[in-house]
Design a protein around this motif. Structure first.
Motif, PDB file in Angstrom:
ATOM      1  N   GLU A   1       7.891  17.491  32.453  1.00  0.00           N
ATOM      2  CA  GLU A   1       7.256  17.751  33.743  1.00  0.00           C
ATOM      3  C   GLU A   1       6.014  16.889  33.936  1.00  0.00           C
ATOM      4  OE1 GLU A   1       6.698  21.967  33.684  1.00  0.00           O
ATOM      5  OE2 GLU A   1       8.814  22.396  34.136  1.00  0.00           O
TER       6      GLU A   1
ATOM      7  N   TRP B   1      10.546  12.329  40.114  1.00  0.00           N
ATOM      8  CA  TRP B   1      11.853  12.761  39.618  1.00  0.00           C
ATOM      9  C   TRP B   1      12.948  11.714  39.798  1.00  0.00           C
ATOM     10  CZ3 TRP B   1      12.499  16.156  36.074  1.00  0.00           C
ATOM     11  CH2 TRP B   1      11.559  17.171  35.900  1.00  0.00           C
TER      12      TRP B   1
ATOM     13  N   GLU C   1      15.866  17.960  34.569  1.00  0.00           N
ATOM     14  CA  GLU C   1      14.953  18.400  33.520  1.00  0.00           C
ATOM     15  C   GLU C   1      15.719  18.968  32.323  1.00  0.00           C
ATOM     16  OE1 GLU C   1      10.799  20.752  33.550  1.00  0.00           O
ATOM     17  OE2 GLU C   1      12.490  21.947  34.269  1.00  0.00           O
TER      18      GLU C   1
END
Length: 294
Positions: A109, A117, A144
């Motif tokens: 993150e 992203w 993720e």
């Protein structure tokens, strides 16, 4: 279709839908009404609050238990829904994916904050091109997770999915997919469906959810269901109702596209044109012949 079959054949229904497991989420999930459920009960609907998480592993365990109970009563399980990962887990067993690691996830993150992203999606494409090809660059949750799995195990999620537990499903299967022959009609129906949800009070449902469950955020698993995240962002003032509608319809179309991709990859599946006026009769005859063949 499932309710129609329930009325005519010795079957019991099990929902295979990752959204219908949640209580208090009715309009946005197109959950069968209380009247329909009273007429044709579905297992695995309304089983957890929206603050909880329900996994494919939990589904497989619950479904196998229910299927054993149903067959012990002399009935036949009919599994109905659109969460393809659940069907895959049930039929093929579960891959050996690691548990989430908070430290690894925090690192990912932090990187995403720095590069975005889409760039993380590009990184995923280098180590797991198959997973990257399935995912949109803004599919934060799945990108993720795929990166996390690789960093924990040193293996891609694709390779781990292929190394399933090997558990076999002790049932003879009839797999039927209701697929529209005209994609344009599908898109039109998706728009009508979302408009109907809004007219039925979808925004008020989400307001009530947030009031009852203050811990809910756009990143809560339940709020990742199509429409709910968009509704939360609308309520937060991120965009107006017209954009909420556009985003909700677009997200639903993307979901339908993913479902059709899953269906194309499944083996021994019978596709039925859901725009055919004889659909119900055709499916009933197919299922009845399958049951008789046992």
């Amino acid at each position: 279709m499932a309710v129609s079959l329930y009325k005519k054949l010795p079957i019991e229904l099990i929902s295979v839908d990752s959204a219908l497991v949640y209580q208090d989420m009715n309009i946005g999930t197109a959950k069968p009404s209380a009247e329909v459920l009273a007429e044709a009960p579905h297992a695995l609907i309304d089983i957890i609050p929206p603050t909880d998480v329900y996994s494919a592993s939990q589904f497989r365990s619950d479904a196998l238990r229910l299927m054993a109970d149903i067959t012990a009563r002399g009935k036949i399980p009919l599994l109905v829904g659109g969460t393809m990962l659940y069907f895959k887990a049930l039929e093929e067993g579960l891959s050996q994916l690691p548990e989430a690691d908070a430290d690894v996830r925090q690192q990912i993150e932090q990187e995403a904050l720095e590069v975005g992203w889409p760039a993380m999606h590009a990184k995923l494409a280098l180590i797991d091109p198959e997973s990257a090809a399935r995912l949109q660059p803004n599919d934060v949750q799945r990108i993720e997770r795929a990166l996390e799995v690789f960093r924990i195990t040193g293996r891609s999620m694709t390779s781990l999915h292929q190394a399933t537990s090997g558990d076999t499903l002790p049932y003879r299967l009839l797999k039927i997919a209701l697929v529209p022959s005209d994609r344009k009609v599908l898109h039109e129906r998706i728009a009508v469906r979302f408009d109907q949800m809004l007219a039925d009070g979808f925004i008020d449902e989400v307001k009530a959810l947030v009031k009852k469950h203050p811990a809910l955020t756009p990143d809560s698993t339940s709020m990742r269901c199509v429409g709910y995240r968009q509704a939360l962002e609308y309520l937060a003032g991120v965009y107006d109702e017209a954009e909420l509608r556009d985003r909700g319809i677009f997200a639903t179309r993307q979901l339908a596209k993913r479902q059709l991709t899953w269906l194309r990859s499944m083996e021994n599946i019978q596709q039925v044109d859901c725009l055919n006026t004889l659909m119900h009769e055709d499916v009933l005859n197919t299922v009845a012949a399958f049951i008789k063949g046992q």
